[in-house]
Design an enzyme around this catalytic site. Structure first.
Site, PDB file in Angstrom:
ATOM      1  N   ASP A 135      31.553  25.305 -14.546  1.00 15.93           N
ATOM      2  CA  ASP A 135      32.423  24.236 -15.031  1.00 15.93           C
ATOM      3  C   ASP A 135      33.008  24.643 -16.384  1.00 15.93           C
ATOM      4  O   ASP A 135      32.869  25.797 -16.818  1.00 15.93           O
ATOM      5  CB  ASP A 135      31.662  22.907 -15.112  1.00 15.93           C
ATOM      6  CG  ASP A 135      30.573  22.903 -16.186  1.00 15.93           C
ATOM      7  OD1 ASP A 135      30.137  23.995 -16.599  1.00 15.93           O
ATOM      8  OD2 ASP A 135      30.149  21.801 -16.606  1.00 15.93           O
ATOM      9  N   ASP A 156      26.723  22.258 -22.499  1.00 20.20           N
ATOM     10  CA  ASP A 156      26.602  23.400 -21.594  1.00 20.20           C
ATOM     11  C   ASP A 156      25.147  23.736 -21.276  1.00 20.20           C
ATOM     12  O   ASP A 156      24.841  24.275 -20.219  1.00 20.20           O
ATOM     13  CB  ASP A 156      27.282  24.602 -22.254  1.00 20.20           C
ATOM     14  CG  ASP A 156      27.778  25.596 -21.236  1.00 20.20           C
ATOM     15  OD1 ASP A 156      27.912  25.213 -20.067  1.00 20.20           O
ATOM     16  OD2 ASP A 156      28.015  26.750 -21.608  1.00 20.20           O
ATOM     17  N   GLN A 331      44.707  19.446   1.393  1.00 20.04           N
ATOM     18  CA  GLN A 331      43.522  19.785   2.184  1.00 20.04           C
ATOM     19  C   GLN A 331      43.425  21.298   2.380  1.00 20.04           C
ATOM     20  O   GLN A 331      42.331  21.855   2.451  1.00 20.04           O
ATOM     21  CB  GLN A 331      43.592  19.090   3.547  1.00 20.04           C
ATOM     22  CG  GLN A 331      42.372  19.305   4.420  1.00 20.04           C
ATOM     23  CD  GLN A 331      41.130  18.659   3.866  1.00 20.04           C
ATOM     24  OE1 GLN A 331      40.097  19.301   3.713  1.00 20.04           O
ATOM     25  NE2 GLN A 331      41.210  17.375   3.538  1.00 20.04           N
ATOM     26  N   ASP A 332      44.583  21.934   2.473  1.00 20.89           N
ATOM     27  CA  ASP A 332      44.598  23.371   2.740  1.00 20.89           C
ATOM     28  C   ASP A 332      44.279  24.201   1.502  1.00 20.89           C
ATOM     29  O   ASP A 332      43.806  25.329   1.616  1.00 20.89           O
ATOM     30  CB  ASP A 332      45.977  23.785   3.291  1.00 20.89           C
ATOM     31  CG  ASP A 332      46.185  23.283   4.707  1.00 20.89           C
ATOM     32  OD1 ASP A 332      45.179  23.016   5.381  1.00 20.89           O
ATOM     33  OD2 ASP A 332      47.344  23.152   5.131  1.00 20.89           O
ATOM     34  N   GLU A 333      44.553  23.646   0.319  1.00 17.28           N
ATOM     35  CA  GLU A 333      44.365  24.418  -0.913  1.00 17.28           C
ATOM     36  C   GLU A 333      42.915  24.404  -1.392  1.00 17.28           C
ATOM     37  O   GLU A 333      42.426  25.397  -1.932  1.00 17.28           O
ATOM     38  CB  GLU A 333      45.270  23.863  -2.020  1.00 17.28           C
ATOM     39  CG  GLU A 333      45.252  24.679  -3.308  1.00 17.28           C
ATOM     40  CD  GLU A 333      45.741  26.118  -3.112  1.00 17.28           C
ATOM     41  OE1 GLU A 333      45.127  27.033  -3.695  1.00 17.28           O
ATOM     42  OE2 GLU A 333      46.724  26.336  -2.373  1.00 17.28           O
ATOM     43  N   LYS A 344      19.863  18.754 -12.505  1.00 16.03           N
ATOM     44  CA  LYS A 344      21.298  18.522 -12.702  1.00 16.03           C
ATOM     45  C   LYS A 344      22.046  18.832 -11.415  1.00 16.03           C
ATOM     46  O   LYS A 344      21.663  19.721 -10.657  1.00 16.03           O
ATOM     47  CB  LYS A 344      21.787  19.462 -13.828  1.00 16.03           C
ATOM     48  CG  LYS A 344      23.278  19.439 -14.166  1.00 16.03           C
ATOM     49  CD  LYS A 344      23.618  18.308 -15.110  1.00 16.03           C
ATOM     50  CE  LYS A 344      25.110  18.207 -15.347  1.00 16.03           C
ATOM     51  NZ  LYS A 344      25.565  18.957 -16.506  1.00 16.03           N
ATOM     52  N   SER A 352      41.044  27.801  -2.076  1.00 18.53           N
ATOM     53  CA  SER A 352      41.299  28.723  -0.958  1.00 18.53           C
ATOM     54  C   SER A 352      42.215  29.865  -1.397  1.00 18.53           C
ATOM     55  O   SER A 352      42.936  29.757  -2.393  1.00 18.53           O
ATOM     56  CB  SER A 352      41.935  27.970   0.215  1.00 18.53           C
ATOM     57  OG  SER A 352      43.335  27.905   0.043  1.00 18.53           O
ATOM     58  N   ASN A 355      47.033  29.983  -1.856  1.00 20.45           N
ATOM     59  CA  ASN A 355      47.887  30.198  -3.026  1.00 20.45           C
ATOM     60  C   ASN A 355      49.373  29.927  -2.812  1.00 20.45           C
ATOM     61  O   ASN A 355      50.198  30.816  -2.973  1.00 20.45           O
ATOM     62  CB  ASN A 355      47.683  31.617  -3.579  1.00 20.45           C
ATOM     63  CG  ASN A 355      46.308  31.775  -4.205  1.00 20.45           C
ATOM     64  OD1 ASN A 355      45.609  30.791  -4.405  1.00 20.45           O
ATOM     65  ND2 ASN A 355      45.919  32.999  -4.503  1.00 20.45           N
ATOM     66  N   LEU A 392      38.565  24.346   7.690  1.00 15.22           N
ATOM     67  CA  LEU A 392      37.164  24.383   7.268  1.00 15.22           C
ATOM     68  C   LEU A 392      36.634  22.959   7.284  1.00 15.22           C
ATOM     69  O   LEU A 392      37.237  22.062   6.698  1.00 15.22           O
ATOM     70  CB  LEU A 392      37.093  24.966   5.850  1.00 15.22           C
ATOM     71  CG  LEU A 392      35.736  25.035   5.156  1.00 15.22           C
ATOM     72  CD1 LEU A 392      34.780  25.932   5.911  1.00 15.22           C
ATOM     73  CD2 LEU A 392      35.922  25.547   3.723  1.00 15.22           C
ATOM     74  N   HIS A 452      44.329  25.080  12.749  1.00 13.42           N
ATOM     75  CA  HIS A 452      43.261  24.475  11.940  1.00 13.42           C
ATOM     76  C   HIS A 452      42.358  23.573  12.771  1.00 13.42           C
ATOM     77  O   HIS A 452      42.827  22.860  13.659  1.00 13.42           O
ATOM     78  CB  HIS A 452      43.859  23.649  10.793  1.00 13.42           C
ATOM     79  CG  HIS A 452      44.592  24.474   9.783  1.00 13.42           C
ATOM     80  ND1 HIS A 452      45.244  23.928   8.705  1.00 13.42           N
ATOM     81  CD2 HIS A 452      44.768  25.814   9.683  1.00 13.42           C
ATOM     82  CE1 HIS A 452      45.796  24.893   7.982  1.00 13.42           C
ATOM     83  NE2 HIS A 452      45.523  26.046   8.557  1.00 13.42           N
ATOM     84  N   ASP A 454      41.051  20.825  11.932  1.00 15.13           N
ATOM     85  CA  ASP A 454      41.296  19.387  11.765  1.00 15.13           C
ATOM     86  C   ASP A 454      42.399  18.865  12.681  1.00 15.13           C
ATOM     87  O   ASP A 454      42.686  17.668  12.695  1.00 15.13           O
ATOM     88  CB  ASP A 454      41.575  19.026  10.298  1.00 15.13           C
ATOM     89  CG  ASP A 454      42.871  19.608   9.739  1.00 15.13           C
ATOM     90  OD1 ASP A 454      43.560  20.355  10.475  1.00 15.13           O
ATOM     91  OD2 ASP A 454      43.198  19.322   8.568  1.00 15.13           O
ATOM     92  N   CYS A 625      45.610  16.664   6.564  1.00 13.09           N
ATOM     93  CA  CYS A 625      46.172  17.866   5.908  1.00 13.09           C
ATOM     94  C   CYS A 625      46.720  17.541   4.520  1.00 13.09           C
ATOM     95  O   CYS A 625      46.705  18.391   3.622  1.00 13.09           O
ATOM     96  CB  CYS A 625      47.320  18.452   6.732  1.00 13.09           C
ATOM     97  SG  CYS A 625      46.975  18.658   8.473  1.00 13.09           S
TER      98      CYS A 625
END
Length: 643
Positions: A135, A156, A331-333, A344, A352, A355, A392, A452, A454, A625
């Site tokens: 993070d 941190d 959804q694809d990215e 924690k 993904s 890009n 996925l 896909h 989905d 999507c």
């Protein structure tokens, strides 16, 4: 520094000695180890025989206050028993050296004499856990926390695993001895260790081990008995990394050349995996993109999503055009998941390799305090549509022939086995498999134009049976429904009724269209192949599956949804945002919507049909999507399972 040590009683034996006795000063415990088959334990004041296999083991119960403040005395006797022929005195210094982490998985560091070197899965398991510090806790930083050699925020420390180095011994001992922390070369690129020097400023935490830093001479201060360490993970498990790393401390005698480690204590950690959340987990945030097309903005769709999020009590997060660059397929990215240690947990977005317009959004906008980021890059020339994360998914928890998958199983769309079709990139498949806790299953999605999972499957939560249903797109259920409506005298009712600029098709026309029928026989065969795979790999029976009416049409060799694809829905608890199918209107109602309601509403689900026709369906996608959901993590702890 060790629980116990064996002493050599035969080093300096006086002539004629045949037996021995042993005694120790306060704080020294003495144990005699022998084989009862060969040696009889002496009675009363009798002594142990020197010539038999008798071992003397000693331990001290606390650290010494001064050098050589404990002793063990060995007295040697002849035969018959008379006075002692001589004595040997061994002077001892007790040093309490230990490396301790949360090996009991309670969320706190606890001192243990147990096995810290091995790591075991399961409810009775043990072993410390490390989170990838992926993070960005400091808003001043532009990188993930794991990239920084210096602490950028005290928050941190919560993302690291605390370790306590106990180093209780007389200060003089360290004139001729040193403590050294070590990580193996292969582990040094997977972890970093910070040392706490007792203050509350960022400068009071120093990185002492990590990449290019394999060992560290501990800077123990006079009188210091405990030193706090913080360990962070640098990478998730992957094809070349099992997830196990270790940290050791050694007490080294510096009087000898070469220097000799007298004692080593080692703690093994497993790096916590990245975990996906299925539709059955409660929604927290619904993400959707604001976009602009030739026919206008998707403002109406955003309003429908806002209403749905309100019903489901989750937060709507709109990604503006300036950040999505008119890329609506969120959804694809990305795929939302999380990582967790006993002390924690925080969400982690998996970016993904696709890009496109959204490529900077996850790193620039989602990565932040207690929101991690991970990606797997591949050569851009090698990216296919199947690398998008609409391809996925993850099932709810299942049991398959007695084998439990308490976190479900990942589903990846692929080509048929042993065929040369499209597959998700190996780097992504390897990463998903290496997490170990959601064993992936490859299903067949290469028959679809976009390709896909989905597009033909979804999961919805229920309160009965296994707690969910698998929804499968079903051409045969749709054709059967249309045939029933024709037989009832509604053959002239038309698909796409109510849509402008779209050719309407009556039920009679669709049923008479040989091409459409053949296309759907083919689509049904592809879905049936997946049905059998999913039944086998998820341990499902027919009552666990609901067939959602849907037609496809072939464009070349690949299939596309003929009308908005209803299984491509967004699931927010019991509220389902379903693509409005614009089916034949019978008695004032869409017969496709009515059929889906009749299948899902008895399960306690609420169906909301949303128009995505121009903004999504015509661009070969649907509601799933164009949305993404961050969900609550599983209550089940991943370390309790047995992969």
């Amino acid at each position: 520094y060790s629980c116990c040590a064996e002493i050599n009683i035969k080093l300096d034996v006086p002539k004629g000695a045949e037996n021995f006795g042993v005694s120790g000063s306060s704080g020294v415990k003495i144990f005699i180890a022998y084989d009862p088959a060969r040696v009889t334990e002496p009675a009363g004041r009798a002594h142990w025989p020197l010539d038999a296999s008798v071992d003397v083991v000693i331990s001290v119960d606390a650290a010494s206050k001064a050098l050589n403040d404990r002793k063990v005395k060995i007295s040697y006797f002849g035969q018959p028993a008379g006075g002692a022929l001589g004595h040997s005195v061994l002077y001892l210094t007790g040093a309490d050296i230990s490396l301790d982490a949360d090996t009991g998985r309670t969320g706190k560091v606890q001192r243990t004499q147990g096995d810290k070197k091995s790591w075991r899965w399961g409810p009775e398991g043990y072993g410390a856990i490390l989170m990838v510090n992926c993070d960005r806790d400091s808003l001043r930083s532009t990188e993930m926390d794991l990239s920084n050699a210096q602490l950028t925020s005290l928050d941190d420390l919560q993302d690291m695993s605390p370790v306590v180095l106990t180093c209780d011994a007389p200060d003089e001992l360290f004139d001729s001895h040193k403590l050294v922390l070590n990580v193996p070369l292969s582990d040094s690129k997977r972890m970093k260790v910070f040392c706490a020097w007792g203050g509350n400023s960022l400068l009071d935490y120093e990185q002492v081990l990590g990449p290019q830093h394999l060992s560290y001479k501990v800077a123990r201060q006079p009188g210091e008995r405990k030193i706090r360490l913080y360990v962070e993970g640098l990478s998730f498990p992957d094809a070349d990394f099992s997830g196990l790393v270790s940290l050791s401390v050694s007490l080294v005698d510096t009087k000898t050349l070469p220097e000799v480690p007298l004692f080593t204590d080692t703690v093994t950690f497993r790096v916590a995996p990245w975990i996906m959340t299925p539709n059955t987990q409660p929604p927290l945030e619904l993400y959707v993109c604001s976009v602009l097309d030739a026919h206008g903005s998707n403002e109406k769709f955003l309003k429908d999503m806002s209403d749905l999020a309100l019903r489901a009590s989750c937060t709507l997060m709109v990604c503006p055009r300036v950040e999505n660059r008119n890329d609506r397929w969120i959804q694809d990215e990305i795929e939302f998941g999380y990582t967790e240690a006993p002390h924690k947990a925080f969400p982690v977005v998996f970016d993904s390799p696709r890009n496109r317009g959204l490529k900077d959004f996850p790193y620039k906008r989602i990565l932040g305090p207690d929101f991690g980021y991970v990606t797997r890059e591949i050569q851009s020339t090698g990216v296919s549509g199947l690398d998008s994360f609409g391809n996925l998914d993850v099932s709810p928890p299942v049991t398959v022939e007695g084998k439990e998958y308490p976190l479900g199983r990942i589903l990846i769309g692929s080509c048929l086995p042993k065929s040369s079709g499209r597959r998700m990139a190996k780097a992504v498949r390897d990463f998903l498999g290496a997490q170990q806790v959601q064993a992936p299953v490859e299903v067949y999605s290469d028959w679809l134009s976009v390709g896909h999972v989905d597009e033909f499957l979804s999961f919805v939560p229920t309160s009965d049976r296994k707690g969910f249903r698998l929804l499968l797109a079903s051409p045969s259920a749709c054709l059967k429904l249309f045939q029933e409506k024709r037989d009832e005298g509604y053959g002239e009712a038309a698909q796409f009724d109510g849509l402008e600029n779209q050719v309407k098709r009556s039920i009679n026309e669709m049923l008479a269209d040989r091409h459409l029928r053949n296309d759907n026989l083919y689509a049904q065969r592809c879905i049936d192949w997946n049905r059998e795979v999913l039944k086998r790999e998820l341990g499902l029976g027919e009552p666990d599956i609901v067939d959602i009416p849907q037609l496809f049409s072939l464009k070349g060799a690949y299939a596309e949804a003929f009308f908005p694809d209803m299984v491509n829905m967004v699931v927010l608890g019991k509220h389902l945002g379903i693509p409005k199918p614009f089916g034949p209107i019978i008695n004032g109602r869409c017969c496709l919507e009515e059929k889906v309601r009749s299948l899902l509403e008895p399960l306690g689900l609420r169906c909301v049909f949303i128009d995505d026709y121009l903004s999504y369906h015509k661009l070969l996608g649907e509601i799933h999507c164009g949305t993404n959901v961050r969900r609550k993590p599983f209550p089940f702890k991943w370390w309790h399972m047995e992969p």
